[in-house]
Design a protein around this motif. Structure first.
Motif, short mmCIF file in Angstrom:
data_model
loop_
_atom_site.label_atom_id
_atom_site.label_comp_id
_atom_site.label_asym_id
_atom_site.label_seq_id
_atom_site.Cartn_x
_atom_site.Cartn_y
_atom_site.Cartn_z
N GLY A 99 0.81 -1.23 -0.01
CA GLY A 99 0.08 -0.08 0.05
C GLY A 99 0.77 1.42 0.12
N GLY A 100 0.18 2.45 -0.07
CA GLY A 100 0.87 3.63 -0.14
C GLY A 100 -0.16 4.84 -0.10
N ILE A 101 0.51 5.94 -0.42
CA ILE A 101 -0.20 7.10 -0.60
C ILE A 101 0.11 7.72 -1.93
CG2 ILE A 101 -0.48 9.42 0.25
CD1 ILE A 101 0.14 8.28 2.96
N TYR A 102 -0.88 8.14 -2.45
CA TYR A 102 -0.39 9.22 -4.14
C TYR A 102 -0.16 10.41 -3.56
CZ TYR A 102 -3.33 5.45 -6.07
OH TYR A 102 -3.50 4.09 -6.63
N ARG A 103 1.13 10.58 -4.00
CA ARG A 103 1.71 11.78 -3.79
C ARG A 103 1.51 12.75 -5.08
NH1 ARG A 103 7.58 10.97 -1.34
NH2 ARG A 103 6.75 9.92 0.74
N GLU A 104 1.46 12.52 -6.04
CA GLU A 104 0.86 13.22 -7.37
C GLU A 104 0.03 12.61 -8.22
OE1 GLU A 104 3.26 16.13 -10.58
OE2 GLU A 104 4.48 14.80 -9.15
N VAL A 105 -1.09 13.10 -8.55
CA VAL A 105 -2.03 12.60 -9.55
C VAL A 105 -2.14 13.64 -10.75
CG1 VAL A 105 -4.09 11.45 -10.17
CG2 VAL A 105 -2.81 10.91 -7.93
N VAL A 106 -1.65 13.47 -11.89
CA VAL A 106 -1.86 14.35 -13.11
C VAL A 106 -2.53 13.57 -13.98
CG1 VAL A 106 -0.83 15.99 -14.59
CG2 VAL A 106 0.09 15.62 -12.21
N PRO A 107 -3.77 13.68 -14.44
CA PRO A 107 -4.67 12.79 -15.36
C PRO A 107 -3.77 12.69 -16.67
CG PRO A 107 -6.02 14.04 -14.13
CD PRO A 107 -4.82 14.49 -13.79
N ASN A 108 -3.49 11.68 -17.13
CA ASN A 108 -3.00 11.32 -18.72
C ASN A 108 -1.72 11.71 -18.62
OD1 ASN A 108 -5.55 10.15 -19.74
ND2 ASN A 108 -6.04 12.27 -19.78
N ARG B 250 10.01 0.15 5.05
CA ARG B 250 10.67 0.23 3.86
C ARG B 250 10.11 0.89 2.72
NH1 ARG B 250 14.30 -5.23 3.78
NH2 ARG B 250 15.39 -4.02 2.22
N GLU B 251 9.71 2.07 2.95
CA GLU B 251 8.69 2.84 1.96
C GLU B 251 9.64 3.10 0.69
OE1 GLU B 251 5.43 5.77 2.76
OE2 GLU B 251 6.96 6.68 2.60
N SER B 252 9.19 2.93 -0.52
CA SER B 252 9.85 3.51 -1.86
C SER B 252 9.01 4.19 -2.46
CB SER B 252 10.24 2.23 -2.56
OG SER B 252 9.30 1.41 -2.81
N LEU B 253 9.46 4.79 -3.39
CA LEU B 253 8.46 5.74 -4.23
C LEU B 253 8.65 5.32 -5.73
CD1 LEU B 253 7.32 8.48 -4.05
CD2 LEU B 253 9.47 9.50 -5.11
N VAL B 254 7.41 5.25 -6.35
CA VAL B 254 7.12 4.94 -7.74
C VAL B 254 6.43 6.06 -8.45
CG1 VAL B 254 5.75 3.34 -9.37
CG2 VAL B 254 6.55 2.41 -7.14
N THR B 255 7.15 6.42 -9.71
CA THR B 255 6.78 7.37 -10.67
C THR B 255 6.32 6.82 -11.86
OG1 THR B 255 8.19 8.97 -9.50
CG2 THR B 255 7.26 9.58 -11.65
N ILE B 256 5.26 6.98 -12.60
CA ILE B 256 4.81 6.46 -13.75
C ILE B 256 4.37 7.57 -14.56
CG2 ILE B 256 3.36 5.10 -14.93
CD1 ILE B 256 2.90 3.34 -12.23
N SER B 257 5.22 8.09 -15.91
CA SER B 257 5.05 8.97 -16.46
C SER B 257 4.46 8.32 -17.89
CB SER B 257 5.97 9.85 -16.79
OG SER B 257 6.71 10.36 -15.90
N PHE B 258 3.21 9.25 -18.28
CA PHE B 258 2.59 8.68 -19.69
C PHE B 258 2.79 9.72 -20.52
CE2 PHE B 258 0.12 7.13 -16.12
CZ PHE B 258 0.37 5.76 -16.50
N LYS B 259 3.27 9.71 -21.80
CA LYS B 259 3.45 10.61 -22.91
C LYS B 259 2.99 10.10 -24.25
CE LYS B 259 8.07 11.50 -20.60
NZ LYS B 259 9.27 11.78 -20.82
N MET C 196 4.74 4.63 -21.74
CA MET C 196 4.83 4.71 -20.32
C MET C 196 6.12 4.80 -19.65
SD MET C 196 2.80 2.22 -17.45
CE MET C 196 3.73 0.71 -17.66
N VAL C 197 6.62 5.52 -18.80
CA VAL C 197 7.69 5.34 -18.37
C VAL C 197 7.70 5.17 -16.81
CG1 VAL C 197 10.16 6.46 -17.94
CG2 VAL C 197 8.81 6.92 -20.02
N ARG D 197 1.02 11.62 -15.14
CA ARG D 197 1.73 11.11 -14.32
C ARG D 197 1.36 10.50 -13.01
NH1 ARG D 197 4.96 14.65 -14.63
NH2 ARG D 197 3.96 16.54 -13.30
N LEU D 198 1.78 9.65 -12.24
CA LEU D 198 1.11 9.15 -11.07
C LEU D 198 2.61 9.05 -10.33
CD1 LEU D 198 -1.05 6.19 -11.73
CD2 LEU D 198 -1.90 8.29 -10.76
N VAL D 199 2.75 9.63 -8.98
CA VAL D 199 3.65 9.34 -7.95
C VAL D 199 2.95 8.98 -6.76
CG1 VAL D 199 5.55 10.53 -6.92
CG2 VAL D 199 5.03 11.23 -9.19
N PHE D 200 3.70 7.88 -6.26
CA PHE D 200 3.03 7.14 -5.08
C PHE D 200 4.21 6.47 -4.09
CE2 PHE D 200 2.05 4.46 -8.44
CZ PHE D 200 2.56 3.25 -8.05
#
Length: 114
Positions: free
Chosen positions: A41-50, A65-74, A82-83, A52-55
């Motif tokens: 589980g985690g918390i969404y830190r940034e949500v920009v439709p279409n 042992r929390e880590s950070l995921v960033t998914i970008s869509f172009k 998807m990056v 980027r997602l950062v959580f």
């Protein structure tokens, strides 16, 4: 939910609760083929439709042992690029395990959208 999870997961065991907004939480759980229970589980830190997602990401068994995921869509001529970037691992073993896990999930996503 149609593509998420490791290849040996028991499909009926997959559960997901997603509050996809900045500050919202998520929880995903499943049972592996060997019967082991997994929950992250985690918390969404940034949500920009279409765009980027950062959580944050942490397994229930090791919440410290929390880590950070960033998914970008172009936009891409063939559709969408998807990056995927997962960072801030506790150690190299965690990094390598996550790389194997995400690779198998993304293979399932690729087959799903094909």
């Amino acid at each position: 939910m149609q593509w998420f999870g490791p290849p040996n997961m028991k499909p009926a065991s997959l559960q997901a609760e997603l509050d996809v907004r900045t500050g919202g939480r998520f929880r995903i759980s499943f049972v592996g083929g060997d019967g082991e229970y997994f929950e992250a589980g985690g918390i969404y830190r940034e949500v920009v439709p279409n765009e980027r997602l950062v959580f944050t990401w942490a397994w229930h068994s090791t919440p410290e042992r929390e880590s950070l995921v960033t998914i970008s869509f172009k936009p891409d001529s063939a559709g969408t690029l998807m990056v995927f970037h997962h960072a801030q691992f506790a150690d190299e073993t965690a990094r390598d395990n996550h790389q194997r896990g995400w690779s198998s999930f993304l293979d399932k996503l690729d087959a799903f959208v094909a």
